[in-house]
Design an enzyme around this catalytic site. Sequence first.
Site, PDB file in Angstrom:
ATOM      1  N   GLU A   8       0.870  -1.169   0.000  1.00 49.62           N
ATOM      2  CA  GLU A   8       0.000   0.000   0.000  1.00 49.62           C
ATOM      3  C   GLU A   8       0.910   1.223   0.000  1.00 49.62           C
ATOM      4  O   GLU A   8       1.846   1.289   0.802  1.00 49.62           O
ATOM      5  CB  GLU A   8      -0.881   0.045   1.265  1.00 49.62           C
ATOM      6  CG  GLU A   8      -1.835   1.232   1.216  1.00 49.62           C
ATOM      7  CD  GLU A   8      -2.544   1.527   2.541  1.00 49.62           C
ATOM      8  OE1 GLU A   8      -2.143   0.967   3.573  1.00 49.62           O
ATOM      9  OE2 GLU A   8      -3.488   2.341   2.527  1.00 49.62           O
ATOM     10  N   ARG A  67       5.854 -12.299   9.486  1.00 48.84           N
ATOM     11  CA  ARG A  67       6.591 -11.114   9.076  1.00 48.84           C
ATOM     12  C   ARG A  67       7.893 -10.999   9.871  1.00 48.84           C
ATOM     13  O   ARG A  67       8.040 -11.576  10.938  1.00 48.84           O
ATOM     14  CB  ARG A  67       5.743  -9.863   9.275  1.00 48.84           C
ATOM     15  CG  ARG A  67       5.304  -9.629  10.714  1.00 48.84           C
ATOM     16  CD  ARG A  67       5.039  -8.159  10.983  1.00 48.84           C
ATOM     17  NE  ARG A  67       4.424  -7.507   9.840  1.00 48.84           N
ATOM     18  CZ  ARG A  67       3.173  -7.064   9.822  1.00 48.84           C
ATOM     19  NH1 ARG A  67       2.419  -7.224  10.889  1.00 48.84           N
ATOM     20  NH2 ARG A  67       2.691  -6.462   8.777  1.00 48.84           N
ATOM     21  N   LYS A  97       4.871   0.775  10.293  1.00 48.89           N
ATOM     22  CA  LYS A  97       4.843   1.927   9.405  1.00 48.89           C
ATOM     23  C   LYS A  97       4.299   3.150  10.129  1.00 48.89           C
ATOM     24  O   LYS A  97       4.744   4.265   9.905  1.00 48.89           O
ATOM     25  CB  LYS A  97       3.925   1.635   8.209  1.00 48.89           C
ATOM     26  CG  LYS A  97       4.601   1.017   7.010  1.00 48.89           C
ATOM     27  CD  LYS A  97       3.644   1.207   5.821  1.00 48.89           C
ATOM     28  CE  LYS A  97       3.904   0.206   4.720  1.00 48.89           C
ATOM     29  NZ  LYS A  97       2.898   0.321   3.653  1.00 48.89           N
TER      30      LYS A  97
END
Length: 562
Positions: A37, A262, A272
Site C-alpha cells: 500500500e 513477518r 509503518k
Amino acid sequence: MTDEQPKLKLNFIQQIIDDDISANKNDSRVHTRFPPEPNGYLHIGHAKSICLNFGLADKYGGKCNLRFDDTNPSKEEIEYVQSIKEDVAWLGFDWEDRLFFASDYFEQFYDHAVTLIKNGKAFVCDLNLEDMRQRRGTLTSPGQESPFRNREVSENLDLFERMRKGEFADGFCTLRAKIDMAAANMNMRDPVMYRVMHATHHRSSDDWCIYPMYDWAHGLEDSIEGITHSICTLEFEDHRPLYDWFLDQLNLHHPQQVEFARLDLNYTMMSKRKLLELVQEGLVKGWDDPRLPTISGMRRRGYPPTAIREFCSRIGVAKVKGVVDIALLQHCVRDELNKKAPRVMGVLDPLKVVITNFPEDLVEELDAINNPEDPSAGTRKVPFSRTLYIERGDFMEDPPRKFFRLGPGREVRLRYGYFVTCTEAIKNEAGEITELRCTYDPATKGGDSPDGRKVKGTLHWVSAAHALDAEVRLYDHLFSVENPSAISDGSDFKDNLNPDSLKVLTGCKIEPSVNDVRPGDGFQFERNGYFCVDKDSTVERLIFNRTLTLKDAWAKIQKKKK
RNA sequence: UGGGCUGUGGUGCAAUCGGUAGCACGUCUGACUCUGGAUCAGAAGGUUCCAAGUUCGAGUCUUGGCAGCCCAGCCA
C-alpha cells in the site's frame, strides 16, 4: 551454476508450490506479486516479502507483479509509490511490464459488486459506525443482523448506484456482503465492501467517491492478475475464508493464499505507523534517515542490496513469529563490504604527529593496497610527509598491557609507511595532548624492517598537508532496547530512542585519493569501519556516513573491563 | 466449550518414509596477520512446551493438557 550440491532445503512455501506443480495445478504456472500500500516507505520487513515473491517467481520460472494496493486515498500518496518502485528496483528486482494498481480495477470491482447484489449476496447498509460496531457482537458472542439486510435487490441496486454518484455523505452508508453474523470468524460477519469517501485519489482523482475495502479488493486483484500463490503475512489467515467466499460467489479463479511470519528485528521496529511518527515529528531526518530500517535509509547508510538479499535468504521463512538478531543483518553487510569495499585511510579523531627526523619538505608517495581481498583492485599512492595525523585513540600515555598501539617510547608501524617511535607527547595548559613527536626508521620504508624486528601495532594515518577534511556521521541503534515496542503503562515507544544514535564528527581527515567521489560511494576506512558518501556531500564539504564499524577486538576487551 | 495459527541451543532456521537432533548468527578459546579486520582451527550451549500412548525406536504418529500470537476499522 551446477546442481551438484545437496538439494537446498525447501521452505514450507516452496513445498506447497512443488506439490502444486506436481499436481499440475494452474497448469504448473507460478505467478506471485508484491502488493504494497503506498502509505509509507518500504522497510527491511518488506524486503523479506519482496525477496520471497520475486525469488519464488525466479526459482520456478514464473512471474512476479508489482501491484499497489491503493484502495484508501486518505492515507496514500504518489511520493510513496515512487519511493516503492525505486526501492524494489534498487534491491535488484524487475517487474518488467507488470506494474499494476488496484485503482485500475475499480470499475471491475464495481461490476462484481453489482453481481453480488443481484444474487442477493450484498446489501446497502445505513447503519452508522457506532451501530455497526455494536451489532457486530464479540469474539465469544454472535452479532445481530442489520435491519437493512433484507432490502430488495432492486432497492440495493438503486442505492449502490446512488452511492457511486455521490448522493450520500461520507459514512452515511456502506455496501456489505451478506454472509453470517454468527460466524466464529469475525471477518465473515457481513463485512463492509465499500465505504463512501469523498476523497481525491492520487491516480483516479475524483472519479470515485466510494472506495473498496481491502478485504473486498485484495482477493479480486490477485484473481484478476492470475496470481497462483498469494503470499502474505500471518494476520491475514483469518481473512482467507472471506477471499475464498467472494471468489466462490463470483465463480472466479482462486489464487492459493499462503501466510508467513513477518520479519521482526531487535533494536528497531517495522511499524509503518510508528516510523511515520518518527519522520513527522522530526525525530529522524526523513524516511531515508540512515538509522531507520527503511530500504532507503539502509541505502543511504551504505548497505548493499546484495547484503540485504543475502540476509533475507538466511532468515528463512516460517510461520513462527520470532525476532531476528540485527547482528545477522550486520554480518551480511560486513561480509559483502569486506569483499567489495576499497580500503582507504581516514582519521576520525585526528592527533597531530611530527616525525622529527623526517626532512621538512619531503613528500613520499607510498604504495597502498586497495583491497587485500581482491588483488584485481590494484594499488594506489598515498603521500607521506613530516606532519601527519593519527587517531587520538591510538595513543596512550600510560598504556595497559593489551594496548598494542603507540605510547611513550613505543614503536609501531604506520601502515604502508615506516616504523615510528614516540619520543614526546606535547600538552596544552589543560593537560590535553595536542601533538606527538616521533622519529622514524628510514630502513623500514613500506612497513617492513630489514633486521626482522617485529612491531605489535599498525596504525592508519594521513598526511596533514594532503588530507581532505570531512564530516563523518556515526550511527548506532535507533533504540537503546532490544524491543522498543514493549512499553510499560504511561510510556511511549519514543522513550526508548537511543540518545546516542547519531554522532556528528567534523574535522575528520581523509587521504587525498578520495577526492573525486559521489554520493553512495563506499569505502573501508582501515581499522575504523565501512563508510559511504552521503547525499548531502558536496565537493566543498565532504560528508560520510558510517555504514558499520569493523569488528573490534580491542573495544570488546575494554567493554568487558567495565 | 469463540475462531485461527504456532511451540526445536541465547537468536533465526533444518532434520526425506518414524532411525545418532544439524546449519547459520551470536558467545568463548587458540593460530595467523602490515587492518586488534579478514581468514583458519576448536569449544561451550538442547528435558525438541508438558504428559500419557503406539513402536525395537518418536522432534516426527495418537490422545489430552499448557503457553504464546492474531481477530470485534467504514485501515491494510
